[in-house]
Design a protein around this motif. Sequence first.
Motif, PDB file in Angstrom:
ATOM      1  N   ILE A   1       0.938  -0.947  -0.083  1.00  0.00           N
ATOM      2  CA  ILE A   1      -0.175  -0.088   0.050  1.00  0.00           C
ATOM      3  C   ILE A   1       0.830   1.417  -0.015  1.00  0.00           C
ATOM      4  CG2 ILE A   1      -1.540   1.375   1.209  1.00  0.00           C
ATOM      5  CD1 ILE A   1      -2.538  -1.352   2.392  1.00  0.00           C
ATOM      6  N   ALA A   2       0.652   1.966  -1.020  1.00  0.00           N
ATOM      7  CA  ALA A   2       1.554   3.367  -0.942  1.00  0.00           C
ATOM      8  C   ALA A   2       0.740   4.433  -0.918  1.00  0.00           C
ATOM      9  CB  ALA A   2       2.326   3.249  -2.452  1.00  0.00           C
ATOM     10  N   ALA A   3       0.970   5.471  -0.076  1.00  0.00           N
ATOM     11  CA  ALA A   3      -0.200   6.480   0.356  1.00  0.00           C
ATOM     12  C   ALA A   3       0.695   7.821  -0.030  1.00  0.00           C
ATOM     13  CB  ALA A   3      -0.561   6.355   1.677  1.00  0.00           C
ATOM     14  N   ALA A   4      -0.057   8.783  -0.678  1.00  0.00           N
ATOM     15  CA  ALA A   4       0.943   9.995  -0.730  1.00  0.00           C
ATOM     16  C   ALA A   4      -0.447  11.244  -1.156  1.00  0.00           C
ATOM     17  CB  ALA A   4       2.005   9.913  -2.067  1.00  0.00           C
ATOM     18  N   GLY A   5       0.122  12.328  -1.069  1.00  0.00           N
ATOM     19  CA  GLY A   5      -0.731  13.448  -1.394  1.00  0.00           C
ATOM     20  C   GLY A   5      -0.005  14.165  -2.431  1.00  0.00           C
TER      21      GLY A   5
ATOM     22  N   ALA B   1      -6.032   1.861  -7.491  1.00  0.00           N
ATOM     23  CA  ALA B   1      -6.286   3.044  -6.711  1.00  0.00           C
ATOM     24  C   ALA B   1      -7.614   2.858  -6.015  1.00  0.00           C
ATOM     25  CB  ALA B   1      -6.154   4.427  -7.393  1.00  0.00           C
ATOM     26  N   VAL B   2      -7.572   3.199  -4.599  1.00  0.00           N
ATOM     27  CA  VAL B   2      -8.795   3.626  -3.834  1.00  0.00           C
ATOM     28  C   VAL B   2      -9.241   4.923  -4.097  1.00  0.00           C
ATOM     29  CG1 VAL B   2      -8.412   1.267  -2.466  1.00  0.00           C
ATOM     30  CG2 VAL B   2      -7.657   3.554  -1.738  1.00  0.00           C
ATOM     31  N   GLY B   3     -10.372   5.185  -3.315  1.00  0.00           N
ATOM     32  CA  GLY B   3     -10.635   6.695  -3.104  1.00  0.00           C
ATOM     33  C   GLY B   3      -9.704   7.421  -2.345  1.00  0.00           C
ATOM     34  N   VAL B   4      -9.848   8.898  -2.682  1.00  0.00           N
ATOM     35  CA  VAL B   4      -9.162   9.864  -1.614  1.00  0.00           C
ATOM     36  C   VAL B   4      -9.483   9.759  -0.079  1.00  0.00           C
ATOM     37  CG1 VAL B   4      -8.970  12.292  -1.221  1.00  0.00           C
ATOM     38  CG2 VAL B   4      -9.224  11.595  -3.306  1.00  0.00           C
ATOM     39  N   ASP B   5      -8.562   9.365   0.776  1.00  0.00           N
ATOM     40  CA  ASP B   5      -8.490   9.173   2.078  1.00  0.00           C
ATOM     41  C   ASP B   5      -9.020   7.720   2.153  1.00  0.00           C
ATOM     42  OD1 ASP B   5      -7.007  11.400   2.566  1.00  0.00           O
ATOM     43  OD2 ASP B   5      -8.807  12.530   3.008  1.00  0.00           O
ATOM     44  N   GLY B   6      -9.186   7.034   1.122  1.00  0.00           N
ATOM     45  CA  GLY B   6      -9.834   5.618   1.408  1.00  0.00           C
ATOM     46  C   GLY B   6      -8.658   4.704   2.272  1.00  0.00           C
ATOM     47  N   ALA B   7      -8.454   4.853   3.369  1.00  0.00           N
ATOM     48  CA  ALA B   7      -7.233   4.016   4.062  1.00  0.00           C
ATOM     49  C   ALA B   7      -7.902   2.708   4.556  1.00  0.00           C
ATOM     50  CB  ALA B   7      -6.977   4.523   5.044  1.00  0.00           C
ATOM     51  N   LYS B   8      -9.291   2.654   5.148  1.00  0.00           N
ATOM     52  CA  LYS B   8      -9.739   1.324   5.294  1.00  0.00           C
ATOM     53  C   LYS B   8      -9.944   0.411   4.155  1.00  0.00           C
ATOM     54  CE  LYS B   8     -13.058  -0.782   8.424  1.00  0.00           C
ATOM     55  NZ  LYS B   8     -13.905  -0.230   9.541  1.00  0.00           N
ATOM     56  N   ASN B   9     -10.397   1.206   3.047  1.00  0.00           N
ATOM     57  CA  ASN B   9     -10.657   0.191   1.769  1.00  0.00           C
ATOM     58  C   ASN B   9      -9.276  -0.202   1.395  1.00  0.00           C
ATOM     59  OD1 ASN B   9     -13.135   0.275   1.817  1.00  0.00           O
ATOM     60  ND2 ASN B   9     -13.548   1.443  -0.090  1.00  0.00           N
ATOM     61  N   ALA B  10      -8.295   0.628   1.317  1.00  0.00           N
ATOM     62  CA  ALA B  10      -7.008   0.038   1.124  1.00  0.00           C
ATOM     63  C   ALA B  10      -6.548  -0.903   1.818  1.00  0.00           C
ATOM     64  CB  ALA B  10      -5.819   0.965   1.101  1.00  0.00           C
ATOM     65  N   ALA B  11      -6.595  -0.967   3.132  1.00  0.00           N
ATOM     66  CA  ALA B  11      -6.446  -2.333   3.923  1.00  0.00           C
ATOM     67  C   ALA B  11      -7.216  -3.363   3.496  1.00  0.00           C
ATOM     68  CB  ALA B  11      -6.620  -1.901   5.258  1.00  0.00           C
ATOM     69  N   LEU B  12      -8.667  -3.102   3.497  1.00  0.00           N
ATOM     70  CA  LEU B  12      -9.284  -4.271   3.129  1.00  0.00           C
ATOM     71  C   LEU B  12      -8.910  -4.846   1.730  1.00  0.00           C
ATOM     72  CD1 LEU B  12     -12.593  -3.006   4.483  1.00  0.00           C
ATOM     73  CD2 LEU B  12     -11.298  -4.940   5.479  1.00  0.00           C
TER      74      LEU B  12
END
Length: 168
Positions: A61-65, A112-123
């Motif tokens: 999972i790679a998160a960035a703004g 890609a998941v949605g903006v700030d979709g942290a929970k969906n990224a994990a799931l």
Amino acid sequence: MKAVAVVMGSASDLTRVRPVLECLDEFGVPCEFRVLSAHRTPGEVEEWAASLEKRGFGVVIAAAGWSAHLAGVVAARTVLPVIALPLSGGFLQGMEALLSMVQMPPGVPVAAVGVDGAKNAALLALEILAVEDHLLREKLRAFREEQRRAVLGADAELGRLLPGGGEP
Ligand code: RP5
């Protein structure tokens, strides 16, 4: 069990990324969590990404703004599936990160998941690992059932409280 590799572009991303770590923890899935930046620490990102497969990770999972190229750079260095998590906080409230991530040119995909979709990224990461992990699949089914019960509980509760609510 394979582990999840999580990277975010800056320590300032932590509030938005924390639900990833909480969700993985709830499911008892191990993860490695790094702060690495595609433009500030390009060498370290490449080295880290290239090491993941042989170190037993199954998904990243790679998160960035902002103009978020972290997920693409990681994907360029591994054939593990990479989930891109675009973060708000930039001038365009995450739209710039979303488009940077979701519009990868053909050949090196990221999911890609949605903006700030942290929970969906994990799931989504858990679902990818669950393809080869029967126990994790059962945990995900139980989680879906919990959600189903919560919605039906809310439906019944509102049915009692509001005029016209609930089954006729
Ligand atoms: C991105 O730039 C990071 O993921 C973060 O969302 C954004 C701003 O980073 P900082 O300037 O707060 O470190 O690379």
